[in-house]
Write an enzyme that holds these catalytic residues in place. Sequence first.
Site, PDB file in Angstrom:
ATOM      1  N   CYS A   1      -4.643 -40.790 -14.630  1.00 56.36           N
ATOM      2  CA  CYS A   1      -4.571 -40.427 -13.218  1.00 56.36           C
ATOM      3  C   CYS A   1      -5.223 -39.062 -13.064  1.00 56.36           C
ATOM      4  O   CYS A   1      -4.781 -38.091 -13.688  1.00 56.36           O
ATOM      5  CB  CYS A   1      -3.094 -40.371 -12.806  1.00 56.36           C
ATOM      6  SG  CYS A   1      -2.828 -39.769 -11.145  1.00 56.36           S
TER       7      CYS A   1
ATOM      8  N   CYS B   1     -10.874 -40.708  -9.042  1.00 53.01           N
ATOM      9  CA  CYS B   1      -9.510 -41.255  -8.993  1.00 53.01           C
ATOM     10  C   CYS B   1      -9.591 -42.596  -9.707  1.00 53.01           C
ATOM     11  O   CYS B   1     -10.537 -43.365  -9.499  1.00 53.01           O
ATOM     12  CB  CYS B   1      -9.078 -41.449  -7.540  1.00 53.01           C
ATOM     13  SG  CYS B   1      -7.621 -42.502  -7.309  1.00 53.01           S
TER      14      CYS B   1
HETATM   15  N1  DGL Z   1      -4.976 -43.091  -9.598  1.00 55.43           N
HETATM   16  C1  DGL Z   1      -4.677 -41.770  -9.240  1.00 55.43           C
HETATM   17  C2  DGL Z   1      -5.773 -40.784  -9.514  1.00 55.43           C
HETATM   18  O1  DGL Z   1      -6.538 -41.022 -10.419  1.00 55.43           O
HETATM   19  C3  DGL Z   1      -3.705 -41.472  -8.150  1.00 55.43           C
HETATM   20  C4  DGL Z   1      -3.870 -42.110  -6.842  1.00 55.43           C
HETATM   21  C5  DGL Z   1      -2.669 -41.830  -5.973  1.00 55.43           C
HETATM   22  O2  DGL Z   1      -1.576 -42.234  -6.364  1.00 55.43           O
HETATM   23  O3  DGL Z   1      -2.837 -41.160  -4.942  1.00 55.43           O
HETATM   24  O4  DGL Z   1      -5.879 -39.773  -8.886  1.00 55.43           O
END
Ligand code: DGL
Length: 253
Positions: A73, A183
Amino acid sequence: MNSSPIGVFDSGVGGLSLLRELRRLLPNEDFIYYGDRANAPYGAKTHGEILEISKGIVDVLLSRGAKAIVVACNTATAVAIEPLRAAYPNLPIIGIEPAVKPARVAGCKRVLVLATPVTVSESRFAALLRANSRDGCEFIGVPCHDLAFMIENDSTSEEIEEYLSSVFAPYRADGFDGIVLGCTHYPLVKDEITRAAGADVRVFDGSDGTARHTKALLSELSLDSWARKIGTVEFISSDGSDHLERFYNKFCI
Ligand code: DGL
């Protein structure tokens, strides 16, 4: 220890894009994937909340015997990677960052870095963009307020493309030739992003680099699996659903 699993976490399905790369490069490793759907999206949470949530998840993964943690993440990496490393000094913790350098090295000139609002507001993100703004390459951080939520909740391709067209609209006049997916949810809609941006815009994502870094680090620490069998994945979803597993089997295999 070598046969212990690698813990991977994200707010939901996003980190599955990285898990796919990890399994491709480390086919003999076992993984535990924690998707925190009960707290998604992280991009709408405060710094303190993300830090506390991340520590809680690392504790769960450690209680399941994880030998290393991959923070799949970008948002949790931007906010929590340093405090996590300080809190667990003997645990290898790998984060993911937007693939800004590959975009510069590829010769792009004007690049949109799409990420959650939290990631874009972090000093770590600003420093990464600053360090790579050279060789005639300019980076622009673009907060995408709803995109991870839409992907997490199965929005249609049409809805996602329409949303992206509105995100790209302000940058059309001066043009852009690259997009960085900052993301881990976004690689899951790479086709929609390419269609909305235009076929001549190159798209970069950090999963491959992060998976390669994970492999190199495990080997350096002599923590890599000796198993000859194909590794397994255990899914844990904080909302108790089987959404992660279904999503992974549908889009990532
Ligand atoms: N998948 C996540 C990232 O890489 C988070 C997305 C979220 O929960 O806002 O930032």
